[in-house]
Design a protein around this motif. Structure first.
Motif, mmCIF file in Angstrom:
data_model
loop_
_atom_site.group_PDB
_atom_site.id
_atom_site.type_symbol
_atom_site.label_atom_id
_atom_site.label_comp_id
_atom_site.label_asym_id
_atom_site.label_seq_id
_atom_site.Cartn_x
_atom_site.Cartn_y
_atom_site.Cartn_z
ATOM 1 N N THR A 136 1.069 -0.700 -0.323
ATOM 2 C CA THR A 136 -0.031 0.245 -0.277
ATOM 3 C C THR A 136 0.645 1.503 0.236
ATOM 4 N N LEU A 137 1.470 1.321 1.180
ATOM 5 C CA LEU A 137 2.831 2.217 0.824
ATOM 6 C C LEU A 137 3.435 2.928 -0.683
ATOM 7 N N LEU A 138 3.702 1.862 -1.200
ATOM 8 C CA LEU A 138 4.392 1.377 -2.820
ATOM 9 C C LEU A 138 3.629 2.526 -3.554
ATOM 10 N N GLN A 139 2.034 1.465 -3.651
ATOM 11 C CA GLN A 139 0.721 2.288 -4.473
ATOM 12 C C GLN A 139 0.913 3.542 -4.242
ATOM 13 N N GLU A 140 0.390 4.006 -2.901
ATOM 14 C CA GLU A 140 -0.364 5.322 -2.660
ATOM 15 C C GLU A 140 1.330 6.170 -2.434
ATOM 16 N N VAL A 191 6.982 4.858 -2.347
ATOM 17 C CA VAL A 191 8.065 4.632 -1.322
ATOM 18 C C VAL A 191 8.139 3.009 -1.034
ATOM 19 N N ALA A 192 9.328 2.214 -1.304
ATOM 20 C CA ALA A 192 9.776 0.723 -1.244
ATOM 21 C C ALA A 192 10.353 0.755 -0.454
ATOM 22 N N VAL A 193 10.099 0.175 0.397
ATOM 23 C CA VAL A 193 9.978 -1.135 1.722
ATOM 24 C C VAL A 193 10.421 -2.563 1.894
ATOM 25 N N VAL A 194 11.144 -2.323 2.948
ATOM 26 C CA VAL A 194 10.900 -4.015 2.245
ATOM 27 C C VAL A 194 9.472 -4.502 3.987
ATOM 28 N N PRO A 195 8.942 -5.703 3.098
ATOM 29 C CA PRO A 195 7.918 -6.670 5.095
ATOM 30 C C PRO A 195 9.739 -7.500 5.573
ATOM 31 N N GLY A 196 8.555 -7.448 6.636
ATOM 32 C CA GLY A 196 9.920 -8.015 7.935
ATOM 33 C C GLY A 196 9.832 -9.196 7.171
ATOM 34 N N ARG A 246 3.144 10.740 6.145
ATOM 35 C CA ARG A 246 1.510 11.092 5.630
ATOM 36 C C ARG A 246 0.594 9.906 5.805
ATOM 37 N N PHE A 247 1.754 8.610 5.041
ATOM 38 C CA PHE A 247 0.797 7.687 5.018
ATOM 39 C C PHE A 247 0.858 6.903 6.483
#
Length: 394
Positions: free
Chosen positions: A340-344, A347-352, A383-384
């Protein structure tokens, strides 16, 4: 038609792809994405190291080295380990050069693990350990670590997972993805549990030089542990030499001899140009290590503060270049949060969960990026989080 399902190794087919990559495959197709996911230093390899590599090419020194690696490099690594971490290894029989730290991990596991053996893997952790154990025929036994323990391995947790089948403990500190470290007293407690067993230790110390607020301590330096520990390290993180693909293993000569045998048949030798460059790195670049670590420390402190200010719980990482914030306040799973963060917000982070089941409720954020890069990402992420935190107006 060939039925490939009857030809391929079922152990390999059963392996899940890296949980890190899929987010970056998606991100690569999007515009205006800020990626905080890859563990890739944003520093260039120091010029003096690059110059050494260039000079080697110009002189035509492009032949194979010995299987174990250049004798000069092994001597310099021996000196480096003694100088930086008080570890003493014979450069001729107890050190050999690998293609990145990853090959060292592979050779170590495959040289010891047989079908029926259990391998204790401290999680969350780097994605490669478990697949290599599986392909080697061993059984992966995860040992979850907890935020309340600063993601350290406790002696109680270790003891509760040991059985008569336990062959090897994978000890990945400083840790990817959590940034957790083990202090000397923590390692002494682990050593006490292992002392009267035949359990070996694979100590992945690739982030050893990125330890903040103190010096890294290797479990191999604890009394009674050198004889049962294989230290894996390399040049990727310490000297920003990821693409040079160079690492090394240090340990008891009886183990190194068998690892070298596998390396001989699978690889032959590490790239010669990289090895000559690494000689320069170990001789001349201690000050570059300090400068890069200081810059990472600045980013680390900024990132942890920013995450806490936006309402995310984040223990203070004391090693590597990752933060591992708890995102449970959003009510999302780690995978949902990252998608959701990537789509909205792009920003790309990695799931734990890419690093083991115990990573659920967390995400990994790399801070090996410029402060300006991090600031823009944190603005979007704030914001997210505000939009998705439970109880907040959406």
């Amino acid at each position: 038609m060939i039925d490939y399902s009857k030809i391929l190794s079922q152990k390999v087919v059963s392996l899940a792809p890296s949980g890190i990559r899929k987010f970056f495959d998606i991100a690569n197709e999007m515009e205006d994405v800020i990626s905080l996911g890859v563990g890739e230093p944003d520093f260039k390899t120091p010029w003096v190291i690059r110059q050494a590599g260039i000079h080697t090419l110009e002189r035509g020194r492009t032949w194979y080295s010995s299987n174990a690696g250049l004798s000069e490099l092994r001597k310099e690594i021996s000196s480096y380990l003694d100088r930086r971490f008080s570890l003493q290894y014979d450069p001729q029989e107890e050190i050999f050069i690998t293609v990145g730290g990853s090959e060292g991990i592979d050779m170590c596991i495959r040289s010891m693990v047989e079908p029926g053996d259990e391998v204790l893997v401290v999680e969350p952790c780097f994605v490669s350990y478990a697949p290599i154990v599986t392909v080697s025929g061993g059984t992966v036994v995860p040992i979850p670590t907890c935020e309340k323990d600063d993601f350290r391995l406790t002696p109680e947790a270790l003891k509760s997972h040991i059985t008569e089948k336990t062959k090897l403990l994978v000890l990945p500190f400083p840790n990817n993805p959590t940034g957790g470290i083990m202090h000397r007293e923590d390692l002494e407690a682990i050593a006490e549990v292992l002392r009267d067993t035949n359990i070996m230790v694979l100590s992945d110390e690739i982030y050893a030089e990125l330890t903040y607020g103190g010096k890294h301590v290797s479990i191999a330096s604890i009394e009674g542990m050198r004889e049962r520990t294989i230290v894996i390290n390399g040049f990727s993180k310490t000297y920003a030499m990821t693409g040079w693909r160079l690492g090394y293993a240090a340990g008891p000569k009886e183990i190194i001899k068998q690892m070298l045998k596998l390396h001989q048949f699978a690889i032959m030798c590490a790239p010669t140009t990289s090895q000559y460059a690494a000689v320069c790195a170990t001789k001349e670049c201690d000050h570059d290590i300090e400068e890069m670590a200081a810059e990472y420390d600045t980013r680390r402190r900024y990132l942890v503060d920013a995450l806490r200010k936006m309402g995310l719980s984040c223990f203070e990482p004391k090693g590597a270049f990752y933060a591992f914030p708890n995102i449970s306040c959003t009510g999302m799973t780690s995978d949902e949060f990252c998608n959701t963060l990537l789509q909205e917000e792009h920003v790309a982070v990695v799931p734990g969960t890419a690093f083991g089941a115990s990573g659920e409720g967390f995400v990994r954020i790399s801070y090996c990026y410029s402060v300006n890069h991090l600031m823009e990402a944190m603005k979007r992420m704030e914001r997210f989080v505000k939009r998705h935190t439970k109880g907040e107006n959406k």
